[in-house]
Design an enzyme around this catalytic site. Structure first.
Site, PDB file in Angstrom:
ATOM      1  N   HIS A 154       0.011   4.603  -4.830  1.00 50.32           N
ATOM      2  CA  HIS A 154      -0.502   5.982  -4.789  1.00 50.32           C
ATOM      3  C   HIS A 154       0.112   6.776  -3.649  1.00 50.32           C
ATOM      4  O   HIS A 154       0.720   6.222  -2.733  1.00 50.32           O
ATOM      5  CB  HIS A 154      -2.028   5.990  -4.709  1.00 50.32           C
ATOM      6  N   CYS A 170      -3.569  -1.509  -1.290  1.00 52.68           N
ATOM      7  CA  CYS A 170      -2.788  -0.609  -2.129  1.00 52.68           C
ATOM      8  C   CYS A 170      -1.421  -0.351  -1.502  1.00 52.68           C
ATOM      9  O   CYS A 170      -1.234  -0.513  -0.303  1.00 52.68           O
ATOM     10  CB  CYS A 170      -3.519   0.712  -2.332  1.00 52.68           C
TER      11      CYS A 170
END
Length: 195
Positions: A154, A170
Site C-alpha cells: 500500500h 505490510c
C-alpha cells in the site's frame, strides 16, 4: 575558540561523515549500518527518496508480471520480462513483524478505507476502528491486498518510512510508486516476499 564551540563543530563533522558514508552504496553494503535499527534511523534522515528505476533482472524463476519483494534490500521488483524489472523502494515489517512466502493479489482498491486488524487494536487501543480513505489514511492512495492475509502492498502518508523497517508486516511504498504498481498488477498476480 571555546571548548563548547570545538565540541559542536567536532560533532557536526562526525554526523556529516556518518550521513555521507551511510548514503554511499560502497560503504553501506559492507557496513553494519546497513542493517537493523541504526540503518532505520539513518535512512529516516536521508533527503532523497529511493528512485524508481528499470534494472537488469536475472531471476528467471519469477516470470513476467510477477512481484518480488526483497526485505533485506528493502526493494520491490515488478518483473517486466526480457531480463528487466522495475525496482521500487519499500518499507517493510519491523522486527517481530517480518514474514516471507508467496501470496496472490486478491483485490485492489483506490484510496481504501482502513480497518486495523484486531491484533493491532489490541496493541494500540488508541487507533480508530475505521478510517475513511484519503490523504490522512495510513494505506495511502492505493492498496493491493495479498490473498486472505491481513498483509497489503500500500501507499503511505509517511514517505520518510520508505527504506526502513517500521510497519506491522505490510509493504509500504510512496503514493506515487504504489499508483504506478497498482496500474501494472492484476488480480491473480503472484507476489513473492523473500527474507
Amino acid at each position: 575558540m571555546t571548548l563548547i564551540m570545538r565540541l559542536i563543530r567536532s560533532h557536526a563533522r562526525l554526523w556529516g561523515l556518518v550521513t555521507l558514508l551511510s548514503a554511499s552504496p560502497a560503504f553501506a553494503s559492507n557496513s553494519p549500518l546497513d542493517r537493523g535499527p541504526m540503518a532505520d534511523f539513518l535512512n529516516g534522515f536521508r533527503m532523497q527518496a529511493i528512485p524508481r528505476q528499470v534494472v537488469i533482472w536475472r531471476h528467471s524463476e519469477y516470470g513476467r508480471g510477477s512481484v518480488v519483494v526483497s526485505t533485506t534490500e528493502r526493494r520491490l521488483y515488478y518483473v517486466l520480462g526480457n531480463g528487466q524489472a522495475i525496482e521500487y523502494g519499500v518499507g517493510i515489517g519491523r522486527q517481530g513483524f517480518t514474514w516471507s512466502g508467496t501470496k496472490t493479489v486478491s483485490r485492489k482498491r483506490q484510496w481504501p478505507d482502513w480497518r486495523p486488524p484486531a491484533q493491532m487494536l489490541k496493541r494500540r487501543p488508541d487507533l480508530p476502528k475505521h478510517m475513511e480513505g484519503g490523504m490522512e489514511n495510513p494505506l495511502g492512495a492505493r492498496a493491493i491486498y495479498l490473498g486472505s492475509s491481513e498483509y497489503r502492498i500500500h501507499g503511505s502518508n509517511e514517505p520518510d518510512t520508505i527504506g526502513t523497517a517500521v510497519s506491522s508486516g505490510c509493504i509500504r511504498m510512496t503514493n506515487r510508486d504504489v499508483i504506478d504498481l497498482y496500474d501494472r498488477v492484476k488480480v491473480g498476480t503472484k507476489v513473492v516476499v523473500l527474507r
